[in-house]
Design an enzyme around this catalytic site. Sequence first.
Site, mmCIF file in Angstrom:
data_model
loop_
_atom_site.group_PDB
_atom_site.id
_atom_site.type_symbol
_atom_site.label_atom_id
_atom_site.label_comp_id
_atom_site.label_asym_id
_atom_site.label_seq_id
_atom_site.Cartn_x
_atom_site.Cartn_y
_atom_site.Cartn_z
ATOM 1 N N LYS A 170 -8.442 -0.851 5.724
ATOM 2 C CA LYS A 170 -8.830 -1.271 4.322
ATOM 3 C C LYS A 170 -7.706 -2.293 4.067
ATOM 4 C CE LYS A 170 -8.426 2.678 2.816
ATOM 5 N NZ LYS A 170 -8.385 4.001 2.319
ATOM 6 N N HIS A 212 0.714 -1.186 0.101
ATOM 7 C CA HIS A 212 0.050 0.021 -0.146
ATOM 8 C C HIS A 212 0.871 1.071 -0.044
ATOM 9 C CE1 HIS A 212 -3.786 2.203 0.801
ATOM 10 N NE2 HIS A 212 -2.976 3.227 1.399
ATOM 11 N N ASP A 220 -14.950 4.167 6.331
ATOM 12 C CA ASP A 220 -13.604 4.847 5.825
ATOM 13 C C ASP A 220 -14.266 5.636 4.618
ATOM 14 O OD1 ASP A 220 -10.904 5.571 5.549
ATOM 15 O OD2 ASP A 220 -11.101 4.940 3.541
#
Length: 430
Positions: A187, A82, A161
């Site tokens: 996430k 990420h 989120d």
Amino acid sequence: MRMYDIIKKKRDGFELSEEEIRFVVQGYTRGEIPDYQMAAFLMAVYFRGMNERETYDLTIAMLDSGDRLDLSSLSGIKLDKHSSGGVGDKISFVVLPIAACFGIKIAKMSGRGLGHTGGTIDKLESIPGMKTSLDKEQFLKVVEEVGFSIVSQTENLVPADKKIYALRDATATVENLSLIASSIVSKKLAAGADAIVFDVKVGSGAFMKDLDQARKLSSLMLDIVKRNGKKAKAVISNMDQPLGKMVGNALEVLEAIECLKGQGPRDVMELSYTLVKEMLDLAGVKVSFDDIEEKVRSGEPLKRFKKFVEMHGGDPFIVDEPTKLPISRDVVEVRAQREGYVAKIDAERIGNACVLLGGGRSKKEDTIDHSVGIELLKKVSDRVMVNDVIAKVYYSKKSDLESALKIVESAYVFSEQAVEPLPIVLEVIE
Ligand code: URA
């Protein structure tokens, strides 16, 4: 429990209990807490902060707001990667196909562009025919066959989120460590991998403007992941100038293909190799940069990328014939007004210029023009002479061209003295 009391407690600098944090997240996700109260709460968190325990509880409350992806049907070790968001960041298109060649699986869910930063999904959609939302069976089939896939986050992946991020974006409350950590990690945990490598960007084009903040964000995120029984590492990388030469959706796909052919810019190659190495390390596979380079030279990562595009309905021939990518033919050159060395290229300004050209969104509902963007021919430390072309602007609408050109020109700072090239990888945190 009353939202009013929780806002007041945080406003006055007190620690919130797990029940209070859950009450806020659940209430807001279900629409029981109005935007104005949540906005006040976020601003209180922005100024007062949250400690590690509160940040952990916030992450888990957000994670529990939606579904978790079950990757247990996939063979092998499941990794994820990420990026905290930057300008010119096409790294996933390079890292995933290479890492997959070493036997790991990456089922990646990505987002769209935010503010001046580009989004992986928008970039992928510049490939003609490419579908970025697949049903779960199809998604896992691509991962099993190709070794990786990238899809857009499903509706029910951390719905808390989605709502909270949109509100943060509109209320100037994005840049808070606890809010960023909980948003990213919830996430990633929901996406189900066994181990995660975070690419934490620091510099003018990133949410984290200094190294100390980037270190704090990294350790917060690593701590939460580890408490959930998963492995993680963070690579802190430089975002004081855009990554690579291309900024813009189709232009970045083009550059990623060049990288997969072993011909990408030095900074993109170095950061990609570092991320591949660290991901494989978490999977217990030790490789050197030479091993990775050899893999790239073998052509296998490029073949995997082509297969990935094909299985997502995209035109696989963009890999052999990049002119099939929708890149604007209307190009204006930006020339140096003086002689010297490039001392700085403000990444945020370049990102904003790209948004202005139509390559990003000013409002959530805006559509993206994949064909526009900026090519940076000169990067920090390069020598330039008067009238040298330093950048090219790819545009499709004349109306915003003048302002975009001014922003690109103003993003460049020159020095009379020689300037050292910027390092790309700053630190790896275990
Ligand atoms: N990326 C995210 O997903 N969330 C943030 O808060 C910042 C960057």
